[in-house]
Structures are given as structure tokens and as C-alpha cells.
Scaffold this motif. Structure first.
Motif, PDB file in Angstrom:
ATOM      1  N   LEU B 137      52.222  20.176  41.053  1.00 27.95           N
ATOM      2  CA  LEU B 137      53.171  21.011  41.791  1.00 27.95           C
ATOM      3  C   LEU B 137      54.601  20.622  41.467  1.00 27.95           C
ATOM      4  O   LEU B 137      54.868  19.499  41.053  1.00 27.95           O
ATOM      5  CB  LEU B 137      52.941  20.840  43.306  1.00 27.95           C
ATOM      6  N   SER B 138      55.513  21.555  41.702  1.00 26.87           N
ATOM      7  CA  SER B 138      56.929  21.254  41.522  1.00 26.87           C
ATOM      8  C   SER B 138      57.414  20.425  42.706  1.00 26.87           C
ATOM      9  O   SER B 138      56.729  20.289  43.707  1.00 26.87           O
ATOM     10  CB  SER B 138      57.723  22.560  41.452  1.00 26.87           C
ATOM     11  N   GLY B 139      58.625  19.891  42.563  1.00 22.14           N
ATOM     12  CA  GLY B 139      59.181  19.072  43.632  1.00 22.14           C
ATOM     13  C   GLY B 139      59.253  19.810  44.957  1.00 22.14           C
ATOM     14  O   GLY B 139      58.897  19.289  46.008  1.00 22.14           O
ATOM     15  N   GLY B 140      59.694  21.062  44.900  1.00 26.50           N
ATOM     16  CA  GLY B 140      59.822  21.850  46.129  1.00 26.50           C
ATOM     17  C   GLY B 140      58.469  22.107  46.768  1.00 26.50           C
ATOM     18  O   GLY B 140      58.330  22.054  47.995  1.00 26.50           O
ATOM     19  N   GLN B 141      57.467  22.368  45.917  1.00 27.37           N
ATOM     20  CA  GLN B 141      56.122  22.604  46.452  1.00 27.37           C
ATOM     21  C   GLN B 141      55.545  21.346  47.070  1.00 27.37           C
ATOM     22  O   GLN B 141      54.918  21.387  48.126  1.00 27.37           O
ATOM     23  CB  GLN B 141      55.208  23.117  45.325  1.00 27.37           C
ATOM     24  N   GLN B 142      55.779  20.211  46.410  1.00 27.87           N
ATOM     25  CA  GLN B 142      55.300  18.945  46.967  1.00 27.87           C
ATOM     26  C   GLN B 142      55.908  18.712  48.342  1.00 27.87           C
ATOM     27  O   GLN B 142      55.248  18.265  49.277  1.00 27.87           O
ATOM     28  CB  GLN B 142      55.667  17.781  46.040  1.00 27.87           C
TER      29      GLN B 142
END
Lengths: 297, 367, 288
Positions: B137-142
Motif C-alpha cells: 500500500l501507499s503511505g496514505g493507504q497505510q
């Protein structure tokens, strides 16, 4: 985090090559690896030599391997080696892992002393450790009692003293490997588990242990390898008449060089290669970067 | 303690050896409030949060959550959940397993776990990503997974430790708004640790400013900016001019004297200051205006006016920062909005008069 | 109970440590002390010891007969370290200058021999070096390069070859690590400041790789000094090191107190070396 080192090291590689990298360095590198591998290759080649000589080629045969397999003593010492390695690895892995957790996760009085106790078996030469244990088993009255055991259809008589000796040096190696893994592990993961209502045991079981597993397996594999390879400590702690494979090979070498020893050596080399292969595969599985392969320790 | 207190810290001290991280802190955080702990790194804000979560035990003092004293309760027995700075998502579990973890530990039944995990992932717009591993996942998704993993347990209080610190500016701004909306939607008390004053001002109902282990001021964002009660707060939040001065009078009006005998009225003085003390007069740059001599109106008792010379102009888009060297020798910055393109700009070396309302001048102890 | 543990983390630590700690106390620390005590006792007539305090064993250590072996062992260990460095530094440099992919394969290739049995690797050299039937002499004789076999076996040369072969990888690894850590912009900076390739090496690369060199040297010197297997096999019973003298006290001479004294001395020297190394690296780290 993981992107920069490879970029940087790529730069380093190019730099060293372009500045000083010359043909001579490459020649040197090739010679260096030849030096490392040629003796082993020659050893393996002469295990197929159709003569008692280990220096003059007289044609191909697998007779030495047949002789090796038919040699009851050799096969028995192989089983002895495996039994000692399995038992001592199992014990050392548990004890070493627990010790590593204590050393890495807590600060307490006497930690420095404990550090010394854990590192000493790695630092002191095996001959010193061997005679320490020899005297100890004599003086303490523990002696060299054998553990009579049925192991894959073989009746083995393995002295407890040998197993104890192997555990004693393996605890430290396991502890070092597991500690390194623990030190790199993000502690907030355990805090997160606790925060999500996991108690101490659940945190260990569901988070710490799975994360730690590659380290524990690595430590166990190292212990297993060291145990299989050990000659000196086994030699001094076995009392009379007990042989692991290296002890038997040492005895054979003393009596004279024959291609049969080369055959046994080839078998042991193959075993080592197999263990190294397992180690590489398990590390790749656990998703560590390729650089991790380089570290035996 | 009052009924509507979600969390209360009573005279809490935390010492690590000789270092006192949290020094006699008392806080009352209301139910349903978005409360921020704001301060520079090392001010004790994260330690305070970790004590509420149960990761650290106070050296002295007490912590109450929902009216119950926590004592030595371990984190797993406390009705709070944490969103960690680097998210601390379990890398060996999928997103759904991560979110389900807390429910499993508190023995919810299988069907309910499935339903609530699904709801939580929907809530943070991650439905359908449940089978991924956090690394994918991307940082924002994490960040959203971390939120879902905490909120799915419906804690009394959600603790957030600089949760947006690892995101880039654009994403951070978007997440600020989303977090605030989420908090209003679920109605859970948020305790939010940050060193970013703008972030705190944007989202919080109330903010506690911390420095060197102590809480200096607890106030709503506007009050904190307009009426700081400590020199540190005035300095840390927004920008301000500090002009060295000496107190000339405290009543009937507050008067301070700058170098060169210039006397100016001020709106507020820090308690404990006496006439004759060396002080700092603080005026925010946007409160200061520049005038040419002919523009000046009659001086009133509530206006501060000092002559000076424009020394430097810095154009920053929305406004231009004018550095003015005052008659007293002090320099102040005035932020003037660039409202009209045709406005005649000030030039360097031009004589000017700076002016601000006395109410905007706040007098702090010198150090 | 849980509350108690929570309040006293040190108790938790000792609970975790106790199985391994207990094991090592009984089977490592106790033996260590017994050896220490034995080194001050007198030998019994038929093996064993007489419980009478004496410094005699330590005096005997300095008897030229034994002390010369100590010195020879140190000499062999130093030469081994020197040749490992001589071979290992360029090899480390060679590996560090490859592309990341080749590099990790080469490191693997470097470590594979190290993880094979030491005894086997020593035996391999036995078949190469033996005076009359060794591969090298046989080959050279049949090619007519030499008229009589070279003295390749049963001497210090054979031992040093065996030890260099055995420990070369642990010399290369830390030097490689140091070279790999080196920031390439430092080399660019040196070039930018008019340094030639040789000067870059001498003034920048070598000093920065020195910690790796020191670490590698320690890792080679200590086990080389305490070797037992290599001189036992390649020394041909004529060239011995201190490890063999120690083992003889237990296997042949039955003089346990003297053997204990010899090994205490050997361990003390190594520990002092290791401590000195750790202190100097800690200091270097603190300076950095």
C-alpha cells in the motif's frame, strides 16, 4: 529507506571500478576465487580416482563411495553427527532465543556480565573450551555416560557430555543471530499489539515470534552447521570410542591419506552446500534483501 | 473530576533517570473533543500520550480514563487505541488481519469481526484492499489502515502520535480534513500529538502547548494565537515581533518604553511583571500597518505609532514582508497583504510610520 | 503475578535469561573456574591433581621449551594475518567494485568455502602439499620443473598456507563492509581537490577502510593463535603450535595443571587483545 543504499552502493561500485579498477584487479579477483575453490575441486576429483593415490589420476571409479557406504563405522559416525546436531541445535535454539530476548529488550543489573558470558564461548579458541569441558566432566563426576538411543534404526550411544558441549558453544551463536534480528525489529509493532488488547503471551505468539522467525531459523541453521562441523570439542568431550563424522575423518587422516577420505569429504561438502542452499532459500522467502545472503553470522 | 472528562492527567511526572520528560502535568480532556498536544520535539508530548496508552508508567501522579484510575494497567486492559507515528502495521498480516487483530484479542465472534472489519475499511475508503499486505500500500493507504485498525475497536479515546508526519504536504492537508470529519462522524475523543502548529490549529477543538515537560497553556486555537500567555507560545505558534522594552506603567493603562524614550500602550501583561522590569513586547506582523506621514489620522490612546525606515521587502505571494527599522533601533516585520496590483509599493530606504492597535501588543517576561 | 512482573521488568529479564544463563554457568563458567584453579595445583603421579597450591605451572610456561612454542604460535598467527590481509584487501576491493548483483553473488561465493568443514579444507591441502605424494610436488617433478620435492609439508609454511586458506573469508568480509560503506562523494571530493588515483587511495580509501582491516585482522589472528587442527594435520607432527602443546598435556603427558596454565595464559592474551580492540573501536566510534 530501502531505496537509497542500493543507489549509493551502485555509485560506489562504479567509482571504485573507474578509478582503480583495472585489468590487474580483475585478474587478481579471479585468482583469489581460484585459490578458494581449487583445493576443494581437486579434493572432489580425486574421490573418483581409480587408484590409492590422491595426486596421480588413474581413471574414474565410484568404488571409494561404495567402500564408504559399506563402512559401518563411517555410517554410524554420520548418524552420531546428525543426532548430536539435532538435539544440541534444538536445545541451544530455545535457550539462545530466550537469552537474546532478555539481552535485547531489557536493561538490568548484571547485563554487562551476562554479555561477557554470552560472548566468551565465541571468542575463546575451541581447544581451550574443549579442555575446560574435559576437566569439568572428569572433576564433576558427570563423566562421559552415553545416551543409548534408537535413531532411524541405528543403536547409538551418544555421550551426554558431547551434547552438552555442543549446546554450550551454540547458545551464544544463536543468541547473537537472534539479537541482531531483534535489534532491527520495530518495537512499536509489539506496542501496537498490546494496544489492540493482546496480552503478553498473545503479543509474543502473534507478533514477536512470527517477526523473529527468520532470525531464529537462521540461528538454528548456524548452530546445526557448527555442530556438524565441530571436531575439537567433540574430540575432547566424547570419552573413548565415540565418533562423529569429523572425529572419524580425523582418525582416518592420521592413519594415512586415501581417496576414501576424499569420498567422505565430498559427502560432507555436499551436506554443507545443502545447508547453505536451505539458508539462502529461507532468507529469500522471508523477503530480506539479497545483501543478507552474505552474512553467515 | 467532572463527568464529561474523557481523560484526566493529575500532576503526572515521568522521569527517565535524571531526565524529567514530563513535569507535573495536569490536563482535563473533554468527552468527544479533538484535543492536541503541541510542542517541539522532546517537550514531553509523546511521553504523555504513551502514559495514557499504558506504554509508560508515570513516576508519580495519576491518569484517569472515563473516570477510572489506570494505575499499572497494561495497554491491553485500557479502553484506548493508538495510531502510531510509523503506523506499526504488522507486516506479516494482511490489511484485514491487521484490522481484525484487536477484535480477535477481545474475543468478538467471527461473524461480527468480519462485519466490523468490512465497515471499518469502508469507512476509510479501503474496501477491497483487505487481502493486500501493508507493504503493497501507499503511505496514505497505510495511514488509513492504521486508523481503521484502531477505530474498529470503538475505543473511548483514540490516541494519535504524529500520524501524518510521514506523508507529503498535499496528502497531509487532505488527511487533516478527513481526520477531522471522521472524528465528528464517530464522536470519539481524539488526543493528537503533533509538532506542527498549523496542523493543530486546523483540526483541534482545544490545544495544550507543551515545552520542556510542562503544559504552558491550554486553549482553543483562536485564543492560543491571539492571546498567548507565554513568550514561548507566542513564538512557537505563528510568527511575531519581539521588541525589547521596559515597563513604564501598569495602571491605569499598561505602558512600555522602548529605547530612545518611545512610550507605547499595550493590551496585556504577563502576571508577575512589575514597573521597571525588562520585558518583550510582542506584536504579530499582520497586525502592523505602514503609513506615509500625510495618511496618519489623529493619535488615540489605543494606538501605537513609531516612525521608521523600510529596510527590506520580501515578496511571498499572498503578502509582502516589510522589515522596518524603528526610531528606537529595533526592527519589526509587517505583513501587508497584496490586495491590489496597482498599489504603489514601498521602497527600500523610504521613511514610514508603523502603527498597530495597543490591544495587539502583549508584554512578556524577558526570558 | 502479571502486575508484579510488569512493575519489575528486571525480573522478567532474568526469567528469560535463567535457562540459558544457568546452562552456561554450569557448563561454561564453572569449567572456566575449575581450569583456573587447576592451573595453580600440582600434577598427580598417575594423571589427576594434587591439591597443593603452586606457581610452578606458570613458571614452566616461561621455560624456553614451551615459551618458544608460544612465540612460534604468535609468529605463525601474525604471518597468517599478514598474508590474509595481503590477499584479502585486493579481493575485498575487487568485490566492492562490482555491480550490486555480482557483488552479492561473489560474497556468497566467498562464504561458501568458509561454511564447509574446516577439517576437510585442511585435509584438501594435505593432499596438495605432502612432500612425496602431494599433488604440487608430483606435478612439478613430472613436468621437470624441479629435481627434488620441495619442502612444502610438515613445517610452518604448510601451517600458514592452511590457516590463510581457512580464515581468508573472515578477513575479506569486514574490509568489504568498510569499503561498501564508503561514501562515493568523498572520492569525488578528493578528485575534485586534485588528488591522483594513488593519492585518493592512500589519503581517503585506505584510512576509511582501516576499521575493517583492524576487525578482519582480529578475526583472523585470534583463531590462528589458538589453532589446533591445522598444525596437527599440516604440521606433520614436527611443527607444533600452542594448541597442540595444550592438548598433549591432556592426551599424552597427563599433566592437567600445566595444560590448564597454558590455556589460561592463551585465553588471557586473547581476551586482552579483544578488549583492546573493542575499546579502540568504541573510542573511534565516539570520536566519529
Amino acid at each position: 529507506m530501502s531505496t537509497t543504499p542500493s543507489d549509493r552502493t551502485l555509485g560506489m561500485g562504479a567509482r571504485l571500478r573507474s578509478r582503480l579498477g583495472s585489468l590487474s584487479l580483475s585478474v587478481y579477483g579471479v585468482l583469489g576465487f581460484l585459490f578458494l575453490y581449487l583445493p576443494i575441486v581437486i579434493l572432489v576429483i580425486f574421490s573418483f580416482n581409480d587408484s590409492r593415490s590422491t595426486s596421480q589420476w588413474a581413471g574414474f571409479t565410484t568404488d571409494w563411495y561404495r567402500q564408504m557406504i559399506e563402512d559401518r563405522q563411517i555410517i554410524l559416525s554420520l548418524w552420531n553427527s546428525l543426532f548430536v546436531a539435532i538435539i544440541s541445535t534444538a536445545i541451544a535454539t530455545v535457550l539462545g532465543t530466550l537469552a537474546a530476548m532478555a539481552m535485547e529488550r531489557y536493561s538490568f543489573r548484571g547485563k554487562m556480565a551476562m554479555d561477557a558470558v554470552l560472548y566468551l564461548p565465541i571468542i575463546i579458541p575451541d581447544i581451550a573450551m574443549a579442555i575446560m569441558l574435559l576437566i569439568f566432566f572428569n572433576v564433576s563426576g558427570i563423566g562421559f555416560q552415553p545416551w543409548e538411543v534408537q535413531f532411524f534404526g541405528n543403536r547409538l550411544a551418544v555421550p551426554y557430555s558431547v551434547i552438552i558441549g555442543h549446546v554450550a558453544f551454540n547458545i551464544s551463536f544463536v543468541a547473537v543471530v537472534v539479537r541482531a534480528r531483534l535489534a532491527n525489529m520495530d518495537r512499536t509493532l509489539e506496542e501496537a499489539a498490546q494496544d489492540l488488547y493482546a496480552n503478553t503471551w498473545q503479543t509474543f505468539r502473534r507478533v514477536t515470534l512470527p517477526m523473529l522467525m527468520p532470525g531464529i531459523l537462521g540461528g538454528a541453521l548456524l548452530a546445526f552447521t557448527l555442530s556438524l562441523d565441530d571436531f575439537v570439542i567433540t574430540f575432547f568431550t566424547s570419552g573413548a570410542g565415540f565418533n562423529t563424522l569429523p572425529v572419524r575423518v580425523f582418525g582416518m587422516i592420521r592413519r594415512g591419506v586415501t581417496p576414501k577420505i576424499n569420498a567422505v569429504s565430498t559427502l560432507m561438502l555436499a551436506g554443507s552446500f545443502l545447508l547453505i542452499l536451505i539458508s539462502i532459500i529461507s532468507r529469500m522467502r522471508s523477503g530480506e534483501d539479497e545483501d543478507a545472503i552474505q552474512f553467515g553470522l | 473530576m467532572s463527568e464529561e472528562c474523557a481523560v484526566e492527567l493529575r500532576d503526572v511526572v515521568k522521569a527517565f533517570g535524571p531526565f524529567v520528560a514530563v513535569n507535573h502535568v495536569s490536563l482535563q480532556i473533554r468527552d468527544g473533543e479533538f484535543f492536541s498536544l503541541l510542542g517541539p520535539s522532546g517537550c514531553g508530548k509523546t511521553t504523555s500520550l504513551r502514559m495514557i496508552a499504558g506504554f509508560e508508567m508515570p513516576t508519580s501522579g495519576h491518569i484517569y480514563i472515563g473516570g477510572a484510575q489506570q494505575g499499572y494497567l497494561p495497554p491491553n486492559k485500557r479502553p484506548v487505541n493508538t495510531v502510531f507515528q510509523q503506523y506499526a502495521l504488522f507486516p506479516h498480516m494482511t490489511v484485514a488481519q491487521n484490522v481484525a487483530f484487536g477484535l480477535e484479542m477481545s474475543h468478538a465472534n467471527k461473524g461480527e469481526i468480519g462485519r466490523r472489519v468490512h465497515e471499518a475499511l469502508e469507512m476509510v475508503h479501503l474496501g477491497g484492499l483487505g487481502t493486500r499486505k501493508p507493504k503493497q500500500l501507499s503511505g496514505g493507504q497505510q495511514q488509513r489502515v492504521a486508523l481503521a485498525r484502531a477505530l474498529v475497536n470503538r475505543p473511548k479515546v483514540l490516541l494519535l502520535d504524529e500520524p501524518l508526519g510521514a506523508l507529503d504536504l498535499k496528502l497531509r492537508k487532505a488527511m487533516q480534513i478527513e481526520l477531522k470529519n471522521l472524528q465528528e462522524q464517530v464522536g470519539i475523543t481524539f488526543i493528537y500529538v503533533t509538532h506542527d502548529q498549523e496542523e493543530a490549529l486546523t483540526m483541534s477543538d482545544r490545544i495544550a502547548v507543551m515545552d520542556k515537560g510542562q503544559v504552558l497553556q491550554v486553549a482553543e486555537p483562536e485564543a492560543l494565537y491571539e492571546q498567548p500567555t507565554h513568550r514561548f507560545t507566542a513564538d512557537f505558534i505563528g510568527e511575531t515581533n519581539f521588541i525589547p522594552a521596559r515597563v513604564a506603567a501598569l495602571s491605569p493603562t499598561i505602558l512600555v518604553e522602548l529605547a530612545g524614550g518611545i512610550r507605547l500602550p499595550a493590551g496585556w501583561v504577563e502576571p508577575g511583571i512589575a514597573v521597571g522590569d525588562r520585558v518583550m513586547l510582542s506584536v504579530r506582523p499582520e497586525k502592523i500597518n505602514l503609513y506615509e506621514a500625510h495618511e496618519l489620522e489623529e493619535l488615540t490612546a489605543t494606538t501605537c505609532r513609531v516612525r521608521g525606515v523600510v529596510e527590506r521587502l520580501v515578496y511571498v505571494g499572498t503578502d509582502t514582508h516589510h522589515t522596518v527599522r524603528l526610531e528606537s533601533g529595533d526592527r519589526v516585520v509587517a505583513r501587508l497583504q497584496n490586495l491590489h496590483v496597482d498599489e504603489e509599493p514601498w521602497e527600500m530606504g523610504e521613511a514610514t510610520t508603523v502603527q498597530w492597535e495597543a490591544a495587539h501588543g502583549r508584554v512578556f517576561k524577558e526570558a | 503475578m502479571q502486575q508484579f512482573l510488569r512493575r519489575h521488568p528486571a525480573v522478567q529479564a532474568w526469567l528469560l535469561l535463567s535457562p540459558g544463563g544457568l546452562f552456561l554457568s554450569v557448563f561454561f563458567i564453572a569449567p572456566l573456574f575449575i581450569v583456573l584453579i587447576y592451573s595453580f595445583l600440582q600434577r598427580g603421579t598417575y594423571g589427576g591433581v594434587v591439591w597443593q597450591f603452586t606457581f610452578e605451572n606458570f613458571r614452566r610456561v616461561f621455560d624456553p621449551l614451551y615459551f618458544n612454542t608460544f612465540l612460534r604460535s604468535a609468529y605463525i598467527a601474525i604471518l597468517t594475518t599478514f598474508f590474509c590481509l595481503l590477499l584479502g584487501y585486493p579481493l575485498a576491493y575487487f568485490i566492492a567494485s562490482r555491480s550490486p548483483r555480482t557483488r552479492s553473488l561473489m560474497l556468497l561465493a566467498l562464504m561458501i568455502p568458509f561454511w564447509t568443514n574446516f577439517l576437510i579444507r585442511t585435509y584438501a591441502w594435505l593432499t596438495l602439499l605432502r612432500t612425496n605424494t602431494g599433488l604440487i610436488n608430483t606435478a612439478l617433478l613430472s613436468l621437470g620443473v624441479i629435481a627434488a620435492p620441495l619442502p612444502l609439508f610438515g613445517n610452518d609454511f604448510a601451517i600458514i598456507v592452511g590457516l590463510v586458506y581457512g580464515w581468508l573469508p573472515v578477513m575479506v568480509l569486514p574490509i568489504y563492509a568498510a569499503l561498501d560503506r564508503l561514501d562515493p562523494s568523498l572520492i569525488e571530493a578528493a578528485r575534485d581537490l586534485y588528488a591522483s588515483s594513488a593519492q585518493v587511495f592512500r589519503r581517503v580509501i585506505w584510512p576509511l577502510s582501516l576499521p575493517g582491516v583492524v576487525a578482519g585482522s582480529m578475526l583472523v589472528f585470534i583463531p590462528a593463535l589458538g589453532s589446533f587442527v591445522t598444525p596437527a594435520i599440516l604440521g606433520g607432527g614436527k611443527s607444533l603450535m600452542i594448541g597442540n602443546i595444550i592438548s598433549n598435556q591432556f592426551l599424552a603427558a597427563h599433566d592437567w595443571p600445566f595444560g590448564s596454565a597454558l590455556s589460561m595464559l592463551m585465553m588471557t592474551l586473547m581476551l586482552l587483545g579483544t578488549l583492546y580492540y573493542f575499546r579502540s573501536t568504541l573510542k573511534a566510534e565516539a570520536d566519529a
